[in-house]
Design an enzyme around this catalytic site. Sequence first.
Site, PDB file in Angstrom:
ATOM      1  N   GLU A  29       0.541  -1.391   0.189  1.00 10.71           N
ATOM      2  CA  GLU A  29      -0.045  -0.038  -0.264  1.00 10.71           C
ATOM      3  C   GLU A  29       0.867   1.182   0.007  1.00 10.71           C
ATOM      4  OE1 GLU A  29      -0.703   2.052   3.283  1.00 10.71           O
ATOM      5  OE2 GLU A  29      -0.741   0.337   4.880  1.00 10.71           O
ATOM      6  N   LYS A 173      -3.042  -0.782  14.437  1.00  5.57           N
ATOM      7  CA  LYS A 173      -2.457  -0.347  15.179  1.00  5.57           C
ATOM      8  C   LYS A 173      -2.360   0.210  16.086  1.00  5.57           C
ATOM      9  CE  LYS A 173      -3.158   2.689  11.589  1.00  5.57           C
ATOM     10  NZ  LYS A 173      -2.960   2.064  10.559  1.00  5.57           N
TER      11      LYS A 173
HETATM   12  N1  PSU Z   1      -0.015   0.617   8.030  1.00  7.42           N
HETATM   13  C1  PSU Z   1       1.110   1.495   8.567  1.00  7.42           C
HETATM   14  N2  PSU Z   1       1.006   2.956   8.779  1.00  7.42           N
HETATM   15  C2  PSU Z   1      -0.512   3.208   7.913  1.00  7.42           C
HETATM   16  C3  PSU Z   1      -0.939   2.304   7.356  1.00  7.42           C
HETATM   17  C4  PSU Z   1      -0.755   0.914   7.718  1.00  7.42           C
HETATM   18  O1  PSU Z   1       2.263   1.482   9.222  1.00  7.42           O
HETATM   19  O2  PSU Z   1       0.204   4.883   7.936  1.00  7.42           O
HETATM   20  C5  PSU Z   1      -2.487   3.009   6.994  1.00  7.42           C
HETATM   21  C6  PSU Z   1      -2.885   1.794   6.191  1.00  7.42           C
HETATM   22  O3  PSU Z   1      -3.039   2.806   5.284  1.00  7.42           O
HETATM   23  C7  PSU Z   1      -4.299   1.900   6.359  1.00  7.42           C
HETATM   24  C8  PSU Z   1      -4.781   3.375   7.654  1.00  7.42           C
HETATM   25  O4  PSU Z   1      -5.609   1.899   5.919  1.00  7.42           O
HETATM   26  O5  PSU Z   1      -3.281   3.745   8.095  1.00  7.42           O
HETATM   27  C9  PSU Z   1      -6.039   3.614   8.734  1.00  7.42           C
HETATM   28  O6  PSU Z   1      -6.495   4.279   8.320  1.00  7.42           O
HETATM   29  P1  PSU Z   1      -7.553   5.000   9.284  1.00  7.42           P
HETATM   30  O7  PSU Z   1      -7.526   4.437  10.698  1.00  7.42           O
HETATM   31  O8  PSU Z   1      -8.278   6.387   8.690  1.00  7.42           O
HETATM   32  O9  PSU Z   1      -8.342   4.146   8.603  1.00  7.42           O
END
Ligand code: PSU
Length: 317
Positions: A29, A173
Site C-alpha cells: 500500500e 495499529k
Molecule cells: N500501516 C502503517 N502506517 C499507516 C497505515 C498502515 O504502518 O499509515 C495506514 C493504512 O493505509 C491503513 C490506514 O489503511 O493507515 C488506516 O487509516 P484509518 O485509520 O484512517 O482508516
Amino acid sequence: MIGSLADRLSIKPEVAAALRAGGPVVALESTLISHGLPYPANVEVARASEAAVREAGAVPATIAIHDGRLLVGLDDAELEALATAPADSVLKASRPSLSAALTRDGWSATTVSATMIAAHAAGITVFATGGIGGVHMGALGGPGALEPPTFDISSDLEELARTPMVVVCAGPKAILDVPATLEVLETRGVPLVAVGQADLPGFTARSSGVPAPWSVPDVAAAAGLAVAHLALGLGGAIVICVPVPADVALPDEIARRVAEQAAREADAAGIHGPALTPWLLARIAAITDGASVRANTALIVNDALVAGQIAVRLARG
Ligand code: PSU
Ligand code: MN
C-alpha cells in the site's frame, strides 16, 4: 469517459507478466508512504519493502493513484514522487474516497481498503501493510472513553470482510481499541492469525496485550491456513499478524501508554476523520523521539518479506 475499475488499472508490465504466468505477486500500500511516515524514512521503507518481496522470490506491486489511474506497480521515480509530494496534496484514498481520488489530478495514496480493491481487480491475492486500521479509541463510548462516541471505525475492517485476500501485517495499529477491533473482525467473519506466538502482535510492540483469536507456529503454517481460507471461497480476507522484529520493538506497556496519551491529545486538539491516524502516528513519533518510526519501518519491511514467502507458497499451489 468514466470506466469501470478494470478500465482504470495501469498494471506495470513486470507485474502483469508475473500474474499471467501464475507467479507470486505481493501488493503493497501507499498511504504509509504519504501519510504514515516522514521523508526520507517513507521512501526508504517503500524501496526496502519491494526489495524484501523480491528477496522472497515474489514480484512487488506498490499501489497508488495518479491522474485518474490506479497504478499497480510503481517505478522508482514514481515512488520518489509520491514520497516527496507535499502531504496535503496527496489524497488518502479508501473505499469511500476512491471515486473522488480517481476523478482528480495528481497523487492519491491507497489505504488498506483501496489497495485491496485495486489488488483484487488486478488478480493479486497477497498484500502487505504495516498495521491494519480498526476501531479508534473512544469510537464506541463506554467507561473512560471519549464522550460522545466518535464512531470512527476504519473502512479497513469492512474491506477485510468483503474482499478475498491474504493480508500480512503486524497486528492492528497500537493507536486503536484493539479488543473492540477484534470483536468487529469476529462479527464480520475475518480470521486473525498470530505467527509464532499466542498473543496478537501489537504493531510497534511485540504484543497487543490481547490473545490472538488463532495462532500458528510459523510462516509455512500461516500459508497453509491462507490456502485453505481462499479455497473455501468464504469471500473475505485472512489477516496474518507477524510481530515486529524484537530488536526495534517498543516495550508493550510503553506502546500502549503513548498511544493513549496521543489519543487524548488528538481529542483535545479536535483531530477527527481520515486525518486522525496520520496525526497520531506523527505525535507518537515525536513522543518516542523516533523510536516508533524505527519500529514501524522495520515491521513494514518484515511484513513484506513474510508476504513474499506466503505468495511463493501460494503460487506453488
Ligand atoms: N500501516 C502503517 N502506517 C499507516 C497505515 C498502515 O504502518 O499509515 C495506514 C493504512 O493505509 C491503513 C490506514 O489503511 O493507515 C488506516 O487509516 P484509518 O485509520 O484512517 O482508516
Ligand atoms: Mn477513520
